[in-house]
Design an enzyme around this catalytic site. Structure first.
Site, short mmCIF file in Angstrom:
data_model
loop_
_atom_site.label_atom_id
_atom_site.label_comp_id
_atom_site.label_asym_id
_atom_site.label_seq_id
_atom_site.Cartn_x
_atom_site.Cartn_y
_atom_site.Cartn_z
N GLY A 74 0.82 -1.21 0.00
CA GLY A 74 0.00 0.00 0.00
C GLY A 74 0.85 1.26 0.00
O GLY A 74 0.52 2.26 -0.63
N THR A 75 1.95 1.21 0.72
CA THR A 75 2.85 2.36 0.79
C THR A 75 3.37 2.72 -0.61
O THR A 75 3.33 3.89 -1.02
CB THR A 75 4.04 2.04 1.73
N ASN A 153 -7.25 4.52 9.31
CA ASN A 153 -6.86 3.25 9.91
C ASN A 153 -6.90 3.28 11.44
O ASN A 153 -7.08 2.25 12.07
CB ASN A 153 -5.45 2.85 9.44
N GLN A 181 -7.96 0.54 4.01
CA GLN A 181 -8.81 0.05 5.10
C GLN A 181 -10.26 -0.20 4.66
O GLN A 181 -11.06 -0.68 5.47
CB GLN A 181 -8.81 1.04 6.27
N SER A 201 -3.94 -2.66 -0.24
CA SER A 201 -2.85 -3.50 0.25
C SER A 201 -3.44 -4.86 0.58
O SER A 201 -4.42 -4.95 1.31
CB SER A 201 -2.22 -2.88 1.48
N HIS A 203 -2.38 -7.40 2.46
CA HIS A 203 -2.29 -8.01 3.80
C HIS A 203 -3.33 -7.47 4.76
O HIS A 203 -3.50 -8.01 5.85
CB HIS A 203 -0.87 -7.90 4.37
N THR A 239 9.94 -8.15 -11.91
CA THR A 239 9.26 -9.43 -12.14
C THR A 239 8.14 -9.58 -11.12
O THR A 239 8.33 -9.34 -9.92
CB THR A 239 10.26 -10.59 -12.02
N CYS A 327 2.77 1.29 12.82
CA CYS A 327 4.00 1.89 12.32
C CYS A 327 4.60 2.83 13.35
O CYS A 327 5.79 3.11 13.30
CB CYS A 327 3.74 2.66 11.04
C1 PLP Z 1 -1.58 -0.47 6.27
C2 PLP Z 1 -1.91 0.79 5.58
C3 PLP Z 1 -1.09 1.30 4.56
C4 PLP Z 1 0.21 0.67 4.18
O1 PLP Z 1 0.08 -0.54 3.50
P1 PLP Z 1 1.38 -1.49 3.41
O2 PLP Z 1 0.99 -2.55 2.45
O3 PLP Z 1 1.59 -2.02 4.80
O4 PLP Z 1 2.49 -0.65 2.93
C5 PLP Z 1 -1.49 2.46 3.92
N1 PLP Z 1 -2.62 3.09 4.26
C6 PLP Z 1 -3.43 2.64 5.22
C7 PLP Z 1 -4.69 3.39 5.53
C8 PLP Z 1 -3.11 1.49 5.91
O5 PLP Z 1 -3.91 1.06 6.88
#
Ligand code: PLP
Length: 398
Positions: A74-75, A153, A181, A201, A203, A239, A327
């Site tokens: 997500g970052t 989040n 989220q 993201s 995960h 890749t 974080c």
């Molecule tokens: C977890 C999160 C991210 C970051 O996602 P990653 O895959 O961990 O880099 C970005 N934005 C929000 C709102 C999140 O909760």
């Protein structure tokens, strides 16, 4: 720890990988391990699986599959949207975001400021809401992109993304939303909402860490952030992480099928948790407005408590929660989200986030409601303000 039941109430930090997702990704590690860009038949199945995953992820957000760009997280997706828009519009040097974004945006904004860009961080009120007039007022002829998260989040507060996108559109400014989220918790329709860029993201929706996606609308000016091979139609080199992408696709399918459960059963569990805490623990206050917000999240401040101490004691009971975003956990800095909401320091220091998921049950909530009140009481008895009366030093707690 191992034979004790784990009560996981930190699903906004990450989620357990769903068994169906593991099952879907395993063949990519054992059998279909070819490089999807290669010309021989060993490569054709991984290449096909990626396209199938792209369709599934597109289905979760109402997009056309060709507008999905797989990334590493997500970052990266957030960084790529903002930087990509700036590179594609070199004369525009102003970015608008909010003061309550994920650090992926806040820190990237600071980084841009050091490189000579101007960044406006829109404020929020005590409920965590933004004022559309503040966005109207902040827009300038040299604004390249507006990046505003769909849901927060830490508090679960939901922003009016459709209105925000419409304002940007009417000013001819690109609009990006961090929907990390929101996926699987609220319906997403990128095309219907007129969104230019959107981040997810995997995960956070029961797939492994290390894969994300950026939606890039058709005809939206964009420059790649990771430059290399011609993967992802030249929009993201490197890749492909085939197994993780396939996992993401399966998780997106599952998330769509559980959307209703999130909004009925999980929402009711969250409400029970919240009301149970308010009823049993005096001096507990919700941070953030009650609506609109995510169905799974609550953030509660406990007067006279250090959140980190409460988390430690909860952990001993096998309960995982959070004091804000993972974080920043470990640093003693108060949450930038709660600070932006003008939550007094005394309350933000004692704020806990509980974020549920579809694996949670009523028993999980019952266990929290049994264990939390004595923990809060114990910490309050031991707090410096209470020491005068109780006379019991903190060390006597164990
Ligand atoms: C977890 C999160 C991210 C970051 O996602 P990653 O895959 O961990 O880099 C970005 N934005 C929000 C709102 C999140 O909760």
């Amino acid at each position: 720890m191992s034979n004790r039941r784990l009560v996981y109430l930190d699903n906004n930090a990450t989620t357990r990988v769903a068994p169906e997702v593991v099952e879907a990704m395993l063949p990519c590690l054992t059998e279909h391990w070819g490089n999807p860009s290669s010309a021989y038949s060993l490569a054709s199945e991984p290449a096909r699986l990626i396209e199938e995953a792209r369709e599934r992820v597109a289905g979760l957000i109402g997009a056309n599959p060709r507008n999905i760009v797989f990334t590493s997280c997500g970052t990266e997706s957030n960084n790529a949207a903002i930087q990509g828009a700036l590179l594609a519009n070199p004369t525009k040097r102003h970015v608008i975001t909010t003061a309550v974004e994920h650090s992926a945006n806040i820190k990237f904004g600071r980084h841009l400021e050091k490189r000579g860009y101007e960044v406006t961080y829109l404020p929020v009120d005590l409920d965590g809401a933004i004022d559309l007039c503040d966005l109207q007022a902040a827009l300038r002829p040299d604004t390249a992109i507006v990046s505003i998260m769909w849901a927060n989040n830490e508090t679960g507060v939901v922003f009016p993304v459709e209105e925000l996108a419409a304002i940007c559109r009417s000013h001819g400014v690109l609009f990006h939303s961090d929907a990390v989220q929101v996926a699987g918790k609220l319906p997403i329709d990128v095309k219907g909402f007129g969104i230019d860029f959107l981040s997810l993201s995997a995960h956070k929706l029961r797939a492994p860490k290390g894969v994300g996606m950026l939606y890039v609308g058709s005809g939206v000016p964009f420059q790649p952030y990771i430059i290399g091979g011609g993967q992802e139609r030249g929009l993201r080199g490197g890749t492909e992480n085939v197994a993780n992408i396939v996992a993401f696709g399966r998780a997106a399918e599952l998330a769509l099928s559980h959307l209703n459960d999130e909004n009925t059963r999980v929402r009711a569990l969250r409400d029970n948790l919240e009301n149970g805490i308010f009823k049993t623990i005096k001096g507990s206050v919700r941070n953030g407005g009650s609506e609109p917000r995510l169905p799974n999240t609550t953030n509660i401040g406990f007067d006279g408590v250090e959140a980190e101490a409460a988390l430690l004691l909860l952990d001993r009971e096998g309960i995982c929660a959070s004091s804000g975003s993972a974080c920043t956990t470990g640093s003693i800095e108060p949450s930038h989200v709660l600070a932006a909401m003008n939550v007094p320091l005394s309350r933000s220091k004692g704020s806990l986030r509980f974020s549920l998921g579809i694996e949670n049950t009523g028993e999980d909530v019952d266990l929290l409601l049994e264990k939390l009140p004595p923990i809060i009481e114990r910490l309050r008895d031991a707090s410096p303000e209470a020491l005068g009366q109780a006379g019991e030093p903190l060390a006597a707690l164990d």
